[in-house]
Design a protein around this motif. Structure first.
Motif, PDB file in Angstrom:
ATOM      1  N   VAL A 134       0.861  -1.188   0.000  1.00 14.84           N
ATOM      2  CA  VAL A 134       0.000   0.000   0.000  1.00 14.84           C
ATOM      3  C   VAL A 134       0.896   1.236   0.000  1.00 14.84           C
ATOM      4  O   VAL A 134       1.766   1.400   0.868  1.00 14.84           O
ATOM      5  N   PRO A 174      -0.741   8.288  -2.355  1.00 21.96           N
ATOM      6  CA  PRO A 174      -0.763   9.006  -3.622  1.00 21.96           C
ATOM      7  C   PRO A 174       0.512   9.839  -3.763  1.00 21.96           C
ATOM      8  O   PRO A 174       0.946  10.490  -2.816  1.00 21.96           O
ATOM      9  N   ALA A 221       5.288   5.044  -9.082  1.00 26.67           N
ATOM     10  CA  ALA A 221       4.175   5.660  -9.803  1.00 26.67           C
ATOM     11  C   ALA A 221       3.923   4.939 -11.119  1.00 26.67           C
ATOM     12  O   ALA A 221       4.850   4.543 -11.823  1.00 26.67           O
ATOM     13  N   ARG A 240       2.774   2.049 -11.653  1.00 29.90           N
ATOM     14  CA  ARG A 240       3.043   0.617 -11.616  1.00 29.90           C
ATOM     15  C   ARG A 240       1.881  -0.124 -10.979  1.00 29.90           C
ATOM     16  O   ARG A 240       1.182   0.393 -10.102  1.00 29.90           O
ATOM     17  N   ASP A 241       1.678  -1.399 -11.394  1.00 31.37           N
ATOM     18  CA  ASP A 241       0.690  -2.269 -10.770  1.00 31.37           C
ATOM     19  C   ASP A 241       1.341  -3.309  -9.867  1.00 31.37           C
ATOM     20  O   ASP A 241       0.649  -3.977  -9.094  1.00 31.37           O
ATOM     21  N   ARG A 294      -7.262  -4.469  -0.067  1.00 30.59           N
ATOM     22  CA  ARG A 294      -7.125  -3.831  -1.374  1.00 30.59           C
ATOM     23  C   ARG A 294      -8.217  -2.791  -1.647  1.00 30.59           C
ATOM     24  O   ARG A 294      -7.918  -1.621  -1.946  1.00 30.59           O
ATOM     25  N   ARG A 327      -7.889   1.389  -1.644  1.00 27.97           N
ATOM     26  CA  ARG A 327      -8.153   2.165  -2.863  1.00 27.97           C
ATOM     27  C   ARG A 327      -9.219   3.228  -2.623  1.00 27.97           C
ATOM     28  O   ARG A 327      -9.148   4.333  -3.172  1.00 27.97           O
ATOM     29  N   ALA A 332      -5.317   5.562  -1.606  1.00 30.64           N
ATOM     30  CA  ALA A 332      -3.999   4.926  -1.651  1.00 30.64           C
ATOM     31  C   ALA A 332      -3.893   4.035  -2.881  1.00 30.64           C
ATOM     32  O   ALA A 332      -4.900   3.622  -3.462  1.00 30.64           O
ATOM     33  N   ARG A 333      -2.657   3.738  -3.302  1.00 30.87           N
ATOM     34  CA  ARG A 333      -2.428   2.806  -4.398  1.00 30.87           C
ATOM     35  C   ARG A 333      -2.015   1.453  -3.836  1.00 30.87           C
ATOM     36  O   ARG A 333      -1.339   1.376  -2.806  1.00 30.87           O
ATOM     37  N   VAL A 334      -2.437   0.388  -4.518  1.00 32.14           N
ATOM     38  CA  VAL A 334      -2.141  -0.967  -4.065  1.00 32.14           C
ATOM     39  C   VAL A 334      -1.412  -1.708  -5.176  1.00 32.14           C
ATOM     40  O   VAL A 334      -1.922  -1.813  -6.297  1.00 32.14           O
ATOM     41  N   LEU A 335      -0.217  -2.212  -4.876  1.00 32.59           N
ATOM     42  CA  LEU A 335       0.610  -2.907  -5.871  1.00 32.59           C
ATOM     43  C   LEU A 335       0.819  -4.351  -5.431  1.00 32.59           C
ATOM     44  O   LEU A 335       1.048  -4.628  -4.250  1.00 32.59           O
TER      45      LEU A 335
END
Length: 300
Positions: free
Chosen positions: A171, A174, A179, A181-182, A247, A251, A255-258
């Motif tokens: 996690v 932002p 950046a 990326r998955d 997840r 989101r 936040a971003r989740v990779l």
């Protein structure tokens, strides 16, 4: 001896004293003390050392805890059996869950269960490790437990119903690293500041294993409170390695989740004591089985 006395005894144990237990039970403290003294006379042993306002368990008191829970649970099962005749229109189900699994799949399971049996209260007890869940179920503190572990749960102490796996994800706030990326390779966590759980948890074991493999990160914060994970990430304190049960919630906060590669996952299971289940527990067990079959059908 009667079950009410045992319930009073357990309330003192669980609440840490006579005053708190009396408040929780809505009885006067003298009435509670009188019931405990009667129980002690029946058993021929003191159950508590009374030190001022504190109540410290004696050796006899500690020995009584597990049988008392079993007796109270048996009465609860009998009452629940009567409720089953009334199609589970009322009752209570005690479930212990580790924090991440309390996000998912517990939320989905309770939603499905409550939709069918709206009169049954699901009481969730927070525990932090798989061992804690198994002990809570084994000793009768709860009927069911939801846990995640690195290995499948053996059936030596409890009966386990596998509910699939949850992989570890990262996690990121932002505007944070990685950046566009998955996914991220676990080696890329070198040099990052991580928010970790306490020792004994699957989340902590995973990041400790990364460090043992030479991934040199900094521990920015260590927390037992899972509710603080996302605020800490969003505040820029660090990145968090969690299971994918977080997840969607992550989101929704922005936040971003990779995905972390290579994929590493925990085994999720619902566990119960060996032997019969109360009607409410049996119904919840059935709901969990339906959910897992539906999830399994949707997996590649």
């Amino acid at each position: 001896m009667d079950v009410r006395q045992l319930e009073y005894f357990l309330a003192i144990v669980d609440r840490g004293g006579f005053h708190r237990a009396a408040s929780a039970l809505y009885v006067s403290q003298p009435s509670l003390s009188q019931a405990v003294r009667a129980l002690e006379r029946d058993l021929g042993a003191e159950l508590f050392h009374r030190v001022g306002r504190r109540a410290v368990l004696t050796e006899a008191g500690r020995a009584l805890i597990e049988p008392a829970r079993a007796a109270v649970r048996s009465l609860g099962t009998a009452r629940a059996s009567v409720a089953a005749v009334r199609e589970l229109r009322e009752g209570r189900l005690d479930v212990a869950s580790m924090p991440s699994q309390a996000v998912e799949p517990l939320t989905t399971l309770i939603r499905a269960f409550s939709g069918r049996y709206p009169g049954v209260t699901v009481a969730v007890k927070a525990v932090f490790t798989a061992r804690d869940v198994i002990d809570a179920v084994r000793t009768g503190a709860v009927e069911l437990g939801l846990l995640a572990s690195a290995e499948p749960v053996p059936d030596r102490e409890v009966t386990a119903h596998p509910l699939g796996e949850q992989r570890f994800v990262l996690v990121v706030p932002p505007g944070g690293p990685f950046a566009g990326r998955d996914s991220v390779a676990c080696e890329e966590l070198t040099g990052q500041r991580l928010i970790v759980g306490q020792p004994g948890t699957g989340m902590r074991a995973y990041v400790d294993a990364l460090r043992d493999r030479g991934v040199d990160f900094t521990v920015a914060a260590e927390t037992e409170h899972r509710v603080s994970l996302l605020p800490l990430v969003l505040a820029g304190v660090g990145l968090a390695v969690v299971t994918e049960s977080w997840r969607e919630t992550a989101r929704h906060t922005g936040a971003r989740v990779l995905d972390i590669e290579p994929a590493t996952a925990l085994h999720v299971a619902l566990v119960s004591r060996r032997g019969g289940l109360s009607p409410a527990a049996a119904a919840f067990w059935s709901v969990a089985g339906e959910w897992e079959r539906a999830e399994g059908a949707g997996r590649p």
